[in-house]
Design an enzyme around this catalytic site. Sequence first.
Site, PDB file in Angstrom:
ATOM      1  N   SER A 115       1.433   4.776  -2.902  1.00  0.00           N
ATOM      2  CA  SER A 115       1.228   5.334  -4.236  1.00  0.00           C
ATOM      3  C   SER A 115       2.508   5.254  -5.082  1.00  0.00           C
ATOM      4  O   SER A 115       3.622   5.322  -4.565  1.00  0.00           O
ATOM      5  CB  SER A 115       0.809   6.801  -4.144  1.00  0.00           C
ATOM      6  OG  SER A 115      -0.411   6.930  -3.462  1.00  0.00           O
TER       7      SER A 115
HETATM    8  N1  SAH Z   1      -0.716   8.322   0.985  1.00  0.00           N
HETATM    9  C1  SAH Z   1      -0.325   6.951   0.787  1.00  0.00           C
HETATM   10  C2  SAH Z   1      -1.291   6.225  -0.108  1.00  0.00           C
HETATM   11  C3  SAH Z   1      -2.124   5.283   0.693  1.00  0.00           C
HETATM   12  S1  SAH Z   1      -3.418   4.466  -0.212  1.00  0.00           S
HETATM   13  C4  SAH Z   1       1.115   6.920   0.301  1.00  0.00           C
HETATM   14  O1  SAH Z   1       1.884   7.682   0.801  1.00  0.00           O
HETATM   15  O2  SAH Z   1       1.476   6.098  -0.520  1.00  0.00           O
HETATM   16  C5  SAH Z   1      -4.832   5.372   0.313  1.00  0.00           C
HETATM   17  C6  SAH Z   1      -5.193   5.274   1.757  1.00  0.00           C
HETATM   18  O3  SAH Z   1      -6.407   5.978   1.932  1.00  0.00           O
HETATM   19  C7  SAH Z   1      -5.428   3.880   2.312  1.00  0.00           C
HETATM   20  O4  SAH Z   1      -4.552   3.650   3.366  1.00  0.00           O
HETATM   21  C8  SAH Z   1      -6.879   3.901   2.788  1.00  0.00           C
HETATM   22  O5  SAH Z   1      -7.092   3.173   3.975  1.00  0.00           O
HETATM   23  C9  SAH Z   1      -7.066   5.390   3.030  1.00  0.00           C
HETATM   24  N2  SAH Z   1      -8.452   5.862   3.038  1.00  0.00           N
HETATM   25  C10 SAH Z   1      -9.492   5.517   2.232  1.00  0.00           C
HETATM   26  N3  SAH Z   1     -10.604   6.191   2.583  1.00  0.00           N
HETATM   27  C11 SAH Z   1     -10.261   6.999   3.634  1.00  0.00           C
HETATM   28  C12 SAH Z   1     -10.965   7.930   4.441  1.00  0.00           C
HETATM   29  N4  SAH Z   1     -12.270   8.192   4.284  1.00  0.00           N
HETATM   30  N5  SAH Z   1     -10.292   8.563   5.418  1.00  0.00           N
HETATM   31  C13 SAH Z   1      -8.975   8.328   5.640  1.00  0.00           C
HETATM   32  N6  SAH Z   1      -8.254   7.452   4.914  1.00  0.00           N
HETATM   33  C14 SAH Z   1      -8.884   6.796   3.920  1.00  0.00           C
END
Ligand code: SAH
Length: 267
Positions: A115
Amino acid sequence: MRKPLTSAPLPGGYGRGTSRRGFSAANSNTRISPSGAAAPRAPQAAAVSTIANLGLNSERSRGMMIQRLREQGIRDERVLGAMLQVPRHGFVDQGLASRAYEDAALPIGHGQTISQPWVVARMISAVTENRAPLKVLEVGAGCGYQAAVLAQFIKEVHCIERVRGLYELARQNLRALRLISRVRLSYGDGTLGLPGVAPFDAIIVAAAGIKIPQALLEQLAVGARLIAPEGAAAQRLVLVERTGPASWQREELEAVRFVPLRAGIQA
Ligand code: SAH
């Protein structure tokens, strides 16, 4: 790049609204400026040419990132202090490390992104405002960056990631920073939350669904807050506070663009 598997939609429609027009991981998990254009990019932080230099310059680059976040309205010193501590360049591919302190989301593989720093700061600030949460849940650990930021000032951080490769990447990154004992990482479907660990003092959802899963709302402690991006083509950050055993108050915040929240897991 491997195409993420699609999984069966939940009754609420998760997994359906995920084939979005114009969706691109590279510009996801970011704020959209009110004009509808992508948020202006700050000039690249320090001029860093090699990874070796980056280690030396990263503290300065992080300082500049924090300054920018202050200018963008982030006020919570716990959050700013935590983001000053965590080496964001360690959470992205080496080839992108020199861009780690720009105010941008960056690809982390599997079609997902780390993010944008402003998004991380905004989401954590919104759920921790006037509160000192002890137990927090993050849905969508990705590479583990936000979890590492949370772990700087929150005692118990629980994270769920549905893509195995990213779950492993987060584990590796958090271990390298010796944070793995403070962050409890699970591989699973975060739309279900962690009923065995609930209630949580705060919940942060890092991927966008059509609707915030009811299971997560139920796992909030009374008085606690959840923040999540909501919507399909047009998304907004939504802040929800549980005001009683069966009452929740919601407030819509900034327009954003996030990667999709999907049901099920991806091996
Ligand atoms: N928190 C991260 C952002 C990652 S992007 C950071 O620190 O930058 C969002 C993430 O959500 C992705 O890795 C995707 O695989 C995950 N995601 C999407 N749907 C999900 C679900 N139902 N359960 C767990 N993770 C999920």
